[in-house]
Design an enzyme around this catalytic site. Structure first.
Site, PDB file in Angstrom:
ATOM      1  N   SER A  42      43.320  33.001  35.601  1.00 15.77           N
ATOM      2  CA  SER A  42      43.246  34.378  35.080  1.00 15.77           C
ATOM      3  C   SER A  42      43.838  34.411  33.684  1.00 15.77           C
ATOM      4  CB  SER A  42      44.046  35.315  35.988  1.00 15.77           C
ATOM      5  OG  SER A  42      44.243  36.566  35.362  1.00 15.77           O
ATOM      6  N   TYR A  60      52.330  37.119  39.855  1.00 15.08           N
ATOM      7  CA  TYR A  60      50.880  36.885  39.819  1.00 15.08           C
ATOM      8  C   TYR A  60      50.538  36.014  38.603  1.00 15.08           C
ATOM      9  CZ  TYR A  60      45.874  37.450  39.431  1.00 15.08           C
ATOM     10  OH  TYR A  60      44.531  37.182  39.321  1.00 15.08           O
TER      11      TYR A  60
HETATM   12  P1  NDP Z   1      38.613  40.198  45.839  1.00 16.27           P
HETATM   13  O1  NDP Z   1      39.811  40.889  46.407  1.00 16.27           O
HETATM   14  O2  NDP Z   1      37.338  40.955  45.790  1.00 16.27           O
HETATM   15  O3  NDP Z   1      38.368  38.814  46.617  1.00 16.27           O
HETATM   16  C1  NDP Z   1      39.449  37.994  46.998  1.00 16.27           C
HETATM   17  C2  NDP Z   1      38.991  36.985  48.024  1.00 16.27           C
HETATM   18  O4  NDP Z   1      40.104  36.142  48.369  1.00 16.27           O
HETATM   19  C3  NDP Z   1      38.484  37.633  49.319  1.00 16.27           C
HETATM   20  O5  NDP Z   1      37.303  37.003  49.737  1.00 16.27           O
HETATM   21  C4  NDP Z   1      39.602  37.355  50.307  1.00 16.27           C
HETATM   22  O6  NDP Z   1      39.088  37.170  51.622  1.00 16.27           O
HETATM   23  C5  NDP Z   1      40.154  36.020  49.786  1.00 16.27           C
HETATM   24  N1  NDP Z   1      41.517  35.812  50.267  1.00 16.27           N
HETATM   25  C6  NDP Z   1      42.652  36.462  49.911  1.00 16.27           C
HETATM   26  N2  NDP Z   1      43.675  36.069  50.679  1.00 16.27           N
HETATM   27  C7  NDP Z   1      43.180  35.150  51.567  1.00 16.27           C
HETATM   28  C8  NDP Z   1      43.743  34.406  52.636  1.00 16.27           C
HETATM   29  N3  NDP Z   1      45.045  34.500  52.953  1.00 16.27           N
HETATM   30  N4  NDP Z   1      42.929  33.578  53.332  1.00 16.27           N
HETATM   31  C9  NDP Z   1      41.625  33.470  53.025  1.00 16.27           C
HETATM   32  N5  NDP Z   1      41.035  34.142  52.029  1.00 16.27           N
HETATM   33  C10 NDP Z   1      41.810  34.989  51.311  1.00 16.27           C
HETATM   34  O7  NDP Z   1      39.052  39.736  44.375  1.00 16.27           O
HETATM   35  P2  NDP Z   1      38.283  38.895  43.244  1.00 16.27           P
HETATM   36  O8  NDP Z   1      36.937  38.485  43.657  1.00 16.27           O
HETATM   37  O9  NDP Z   1      38.442  39.656  41.979  1.00 16.27           O
HETATM   38  O10 NDP Z   1      39.272  37.652  43.148  1.00 16.27           O
HETATM   39  C11 NDP Z   1      38.857  36.315  43.267  1.00 16.27           C
HETATM   40  C12 NDP Z   1      39.803  35.461  42.425  1.00 16.27           C
HETATM   41  O11 NDP Z   1      39.673  35.832  41.058  1.00 16.27           O
HETATM   42  C13 NDP Z   1      41.295  35.620  42.760  1.00 16.27           C
HETATM   43  O12 NDP Z   1      41.904  34.353  42.719  1.00 16.27           O
HETATM   44  C14 NDP Z   1      41.813  36.511  41.632  1.00 16.27           C
HETATM   45  O13 NDP Z   1      43.180  36.310  41.404  1.00 16.27           O
HETATM   46  C15 NDP Z   1      40.958  36.038  40.505  1.00 16.27           C
HETATM   47  N6  NDP Z   1      40.794  36.927  39.350  1.00 16.27           N
HETATM   48  C16 NDP Z   1      40.314  38.197  39.506  1.00 16.27           C
HETATM   49  C17 NDP Z   1      40.139  38.999  38.375  1.00 16.27           C
HETATM   50  C18 NDP Z   1      39.654  40.410  38.474  1.00 16.27           C
HETATM   51  O14 NDP Z   1      39.868  41.176  37.505  1.00 16.27           O
HETATM   52  N7  NDP Z   1      38.987  40.818  39.518  1.00 16.27           N
HETATM   53  C19 NDP Z   1      40.416  38.483  37.041  1.00 16.27           C
HETATM   54  C20 NDP Z   1      40.931  37.143  37.013  1.00 16.27           C
HETATM   55  C21 NDP Z   1      41.085  36.398  38.121  1.00 16.27           C
HETATM   56  P3  NDP Z   1      39.681  37.861  52.961  1.00 16.27           P
HETATM   57  O15 NDP Z   1      40.477  39.067  52.545  1.00 16.27           O
HETATM   58  O16 NDP Z   1      38.480  38.181  53.786  1.00 16.27           O
HETATM   59  O17 NDP Z   1      40.524  36.780  53.559  1.00 16.27           O
HETATM   60  C1  8X3 Z   2      43.257  39.619  36.999  1.00 18.55           C
HETATM   61  C2  8X3 Z   2      43.228  40.009  35.584  1.00 18.55           C
HETATM   62  O1  8X3 Z   2      44.444  41.308  33.783  1.00 18.55           O
HETATM   63  O2  8X3 Z   2      44.393  42.286  35.992  1.00 18.55           O
HETATM   64  O3  8X3 Z   2      43.637  38.296  37.119  1.00 18.55           O
HETATM   65  O4  8X3 Z   2      45.793  40.403  35.548  1.00 18.55           O
HETATM   66  S1  8X3 Z   2      44.539  41.033  35.214  1.00 18.55           S
END
Ligand code: NDP
Ligand code: 8X3
Length: 249
Positions: free
Chosen positions: A136, A149
């Site tokens: 991120s 985070y």
């Molecule tokens: P979502 O919340 O939409 O998706 C997160 C996914 O992670 C879900 O499928 C969830 O599945 C899974 N997950 C979380 N905890 C667990 C666990 N304990 N076991 C198994 N699976 C788990 O978020 P995003 O798609 O946005 O996030 C995906 C990645 O991208 C993350 O690593 C996030 O930090 C990163 N990210 C997101 C950004 C954003 O702005 N959206 C920007 C930068 C990075 P379930 O709950 O079904 O287990």
């Molecule tokens: C998620 C992006 O800017 O919300 O990783 O931290 S930010």
């Protein structure tokens, strides 16, 4: 030759979009996450020959091992690992943050990611495969409330670069993808279910979409094998940088 990708966090956001993107190009996809009903919906939508659902909590090492051991024959040759599962919890300053939230982020974003990566490294080396880690911008640019985070994502970026060094000569590619704001369930999770807060953050901001990230993942994965994208940082046009803060008096 049909290739196989294991995508963690496939029940939502980037992961679910990536499952669809890779399956659409003919890849076999192992989709993981805790919410089994959502994984099953992907199998129903894309077909059981294309998608294998493996529902487990990624922090549970025994459940991870059981899921890997139970992979059907056709899904055993993993060419690409996308370490996407992760979360942020809370935006409070460190001095008032909830320690359990910190522990959950560390266990998921770091602990589970390194465990799964190590489990799959021998197979990835044997197949000259690839690893894409979802980091991120929060791992590079600090902001108030980003504390643990951001720390976990800095780890993911640095771990990715370290893997590149260790895997020198193996042909395995490693990439750190570092997105900024994208509309998914990320903020709903971060705010412990506050839909209004999530809607407010994204309202009028033209955030990136899960589809944007899935397309990026697919592009990185399908570059010629002599090319390695080390780090890739991306943001919506509407997001940029602000200055340092100064406290007086
Ligand atoms: P979502 O919340 O939409 O998706 C997160 C996914 O992670 C879900 O499928 C969830 O599945 C899974 N997950 C979380 N905890 C667990 C666990 N304990 N076991 C198994 N699976 C788990 O978020 P995003 O798609 O946005 O996030 C995906 C990645 O991208 C993350 O690593 C996030 O930090 C990163 N990210 C997101 C950004 C954003 O702005 N959206 C920007 C930068 C990075 P379930 O709950 O079904 O287990
Ligand atoms: C998620 C992006 O800017 O919300 O990783 O931290 S930010």
């Amino acid at each position: 030759m049909t290739r196989t990708v294991l995508i963690t966090g496939a029940t939502s956001g980037f992961g679910a979009a990536a499952v669809r993107r890779f399956a659409a190009d003919g890849w076999r996809v192992i989709a993981t996450g805790r919410r089994a009903d959502r994984l099953q919906a992907l199998v129903d939508e894309l077909g059981g020959e294309r998608v294998h659902a493996a529902a487990f909590d990624i922090r549970d090492e025994a459940a991870m091992d059981a899921a890997l051991a139970a992979l059907p024959e056709a899904f055993r040759g993993i060419d690409l690992l996308i370490n996407n599962a992760g979360l942020a919890l809370g935006t409070a300053p460190a001095q008032s943050a909830v320690l359990d939230d910190w522990r959950t982020m560390i266990a998921t974003n770091i602990g589970a990611l390194v465990t799964l990566t190590q489990r799959l490294l021998p197979a990835l080396i044997a197949r000259k495969g690839a690893i894409i880690n979802i980091s991120s911008i929060a791992g590079t640019y600090p902001y108030p409330g980003g504390n643990v985070y951001g720390g976990t994502k800095a780890f993911v970026t640095q771990f990715s670069l370290g893997l590149r060094s260790d895997l020198h000569g193996t042909g395995v590619r490693v990439t750190s993808i570092e997105p900024g704001m994208a509309e998914t369930e990320f903020t709903l999770v971060r705010t412990h279910g506050d839909q209004a807060a999530s809607d407010k953050l994204y309202d009028g901001a033209q955030p990136m979409t899960a589809g944007d990230i899935a397309e990026t993942l697919f592009w990185v994965a399908t570059l010629p094998p002599h090319l390695n994208i080390n780090r890739l940082e991306l943001m919506p046009v509407t997001q940029s940088f602000a200055g340092f803060q100064i406290h007086r008096g």
